[in-house]
Motif scaffolding. Structure first.
Motif, PDB file in Angstrom:
ATOM      1  N   LYS A   1       5.599  40.432  76.639  1.00 45.52           N
ATOM      2  CA  LYS A   1       6.271  40.126  75.382  1.00 45.52           C
ATOM      3  C   LYS A   1       6.781  41.351  74.631  1.00 45.52           C
ATOM      4  CE  LYS A   1       3.579  35.887  74.693  1.00 45.52           C
ATOM      5  NZ  LYS A   1       2.626  35.184  73.807  1.00 45.52           N
ATOM      6  N   THR A   2       6.355  42.536  75.027  1.00 47.84           N
ATOM      7  CA  THR A   2       6.741  43.757  74.320  1.00 47.84           C
ATOM      8  C   THR A   2       7.238  44.792  75.316  1.00 47.84           C
ATOM      9  OG1 THR A   2       5.035  43.349  72.650  1.00 47.84           O
ATOM     10  CG2 THR A   2       5.968  45.570  72.748  1.00 47.84           C
TER      11      THR A   2
ATOM     12  N   ASP B   1      11.114  36.903  71.857  1.00 49.89           N
ATOM     13  CA  ASP B   1      10.716  35.672  71.175  1.00 49.89           C
ATOM     14  C   ASP B   1      10.255  34.634  72.199  1.00 49.89           C
ATOM     15  OD1 ASP B   1      13.008  34.503  72.307  1.00 49.89           O
ATOM     16  OD2 ASP B   1      14.191  34.681  70.475  1.00 49.89           O
ATOM     17  N   THR B   2       9.920  33.453  71.724  1.00 46.32           N
ATOM     18  CA  THR B   2       9.387  32.416  72.604  1.00 46.32           C
ATOM     19  C   THR B   2      10.407  31.940  73.633  1.00 46.32           C
ATOM     20  OG1 THR B   2       9.954  30.758  70.930  1.00 46.32           O
ATOM     21  CG2 THR B   2       7.702  31.610  70.913  1.00 46.32           C
ATOM     22  N   ALA B   3      11.692  32.185  73.347  1.00 52.51           N
ATOM     23  CA  ALA B   3      12.742  31.803  74.294  1.00 52.51           C
ATOM     24  C   ALA B   3      13.034  32.917  75.294  1.00 52.51           C
ATOM     25  CB  ALA B   3      14.013  31.425  73.538  1.00 52.51           C
TER      26      ALA B   3
ATOM     27  N   GLY C   1      14.478  41.000  70.461  1.00 49.62           N
ATOM     28  CA  GLY C   1      14.845  41.234  69.080  1.00 49.62           C
ATOM     29  C   GLY C   1      15.516  42.583  68.924  1.00 49.62           C
ATOM     30  N   ILE C   2      15.375  43.166  67.734  1.00 46.03           N
ATOM     31  CA  ILE C   2      15.981  44.470  67.432  1.00 46.03           C
ATOM     32  C   ILE C   2      14.955  45.566  67.691  1.00 46.03           C
ATOM     33  CG2 ILE C   2      16.996  45.904  65.620  1.00 46.03           C
ATOM     34  CD1 ILE C   2      17.953  43.301  64.294  1.00 46.03           C
ATOM     35  N   PRO C   3      15.302  46.588  68.480  1.00 49.48           N
ATOM     36  CA  PRO C   3      14.360  47.685  68.728  1.00 49.48           C
ATOM     37  C   PRO C   3      13.976  48.403  67.432  1.00 49.48           C
ATOM     38  CG  PRO C   3      16.152  47.733  70.324  1.00 49.48           C
ATOM     39  CD  PRO C   3      16.544  46.739  69.270  1.00 49.48           C
TER      40      PRO C   3
END
Length: 233
Positions: free
Chosen positions: A112-113, A135-137, A141-143
């Motif tokens: 996830k990361t 995200d769950t999808a 996201g934004i770094p």
């Protein structure tokens, strides 16, 4: 280039991706991965939950390498699915750019990361370490820059995120060390805020370049790269 700066100063061959079997005796059945180009392919990590391989590649368009204003070749992070030992469906990550480099991915144990090195806008200097969440999808996201406790005006490279211990190992020539690149470990809280940065000391570090540290789940066995004496080239 982050990779070439520390690996190919003497017209050495371009890097390719390989896979190998590992046991207590070392490496065996070393073979070249199917997804390689005539440029650098390397600095990879595997998301074993989703069987996704993240890796660094030279940025090129229509066969032409893309360079910054200083003539350094730019880098991008790509990922693909590992299927029966082969890499398929390779795509670029969305935060790549033709204006800066993204390189040296390290993925968390849960997938996830992602932590990586970049000189994107907002860096403190040189190459900084950033983290980005999925995200769950499964969309990134934004770094987020990992901050001045970790990043320096020089280079932070080759992160290795050990999620069970919530530690980030990385190489730097900006923190106080023994010379060249040294390996450090950053202790973090659950929000990825760095509390302490510690030099791993000798014998991990030397007056030469020491980098690309990784360890197993229990932190009892690991590997690193170095150009100290005793190597074969």
């Amino acid at each position: 280039v982050a990779v070439r700066r520390y690996h190919a100063l003497n017209n050495e061959p371009m890097y390719d991706l390989f896979v190998a079997d590992v046991d207590s005796a070392g490496f065996s059945r070393v073979r070249r991965l199917n997804e390689n180009t005539k440029y650098h392919d390397g600095s990879a990590c595997l998301d074993s939950v989703n069987q996704l391989l993240y890796f660094t590649r030279n940025n090129y368009i229509n066969g032409e390498p893309q360079r910054d204003e200083k003539g350094n070749m730019l880098l991008k992070i790509l990922c693909g699915h590992m299927v029966e030992g082969k890499l398929e469906d390779v795509i670029e990550l969305p935060f790549n750019s033709d204006r800066y480099s993204c390189a040296h991915p390290s993925v968390s144990a849960d997938g996830k990361t992602l932590v990586f090195a970049s000189n994107m806008p907002g860096t403190i200097g040189g190459m900084d370490l950033f983290c980005v969440q999925k995200d769950t999808a499964g969309k990134f996201g934004i770094p987020v820059n990992m901050g001045a406790n970790l990043n320096t005006p020089l280079d932070e490279l080759f992160p290795f995120f050990h999620q069970p211990a919530n530690c980030l190992f990385f190489a730097s020539n900006g923190h106080y060390g023994f010379g060249g690149l040294d390996v450090f470990v950053a202790k973090m809280n659950k929000s990825f805020q760095v509390r302490d940065v510690v030099n791993l000391g000798k014998p991990v570090n030397s007056p030469n370049d020491d980098f690309a540290f990784i360890s197993d789940f229990e932190q009892r066995t690991g590997y690193l790269t170095s150009n100290r004496s005793g190597g074969v080239g």
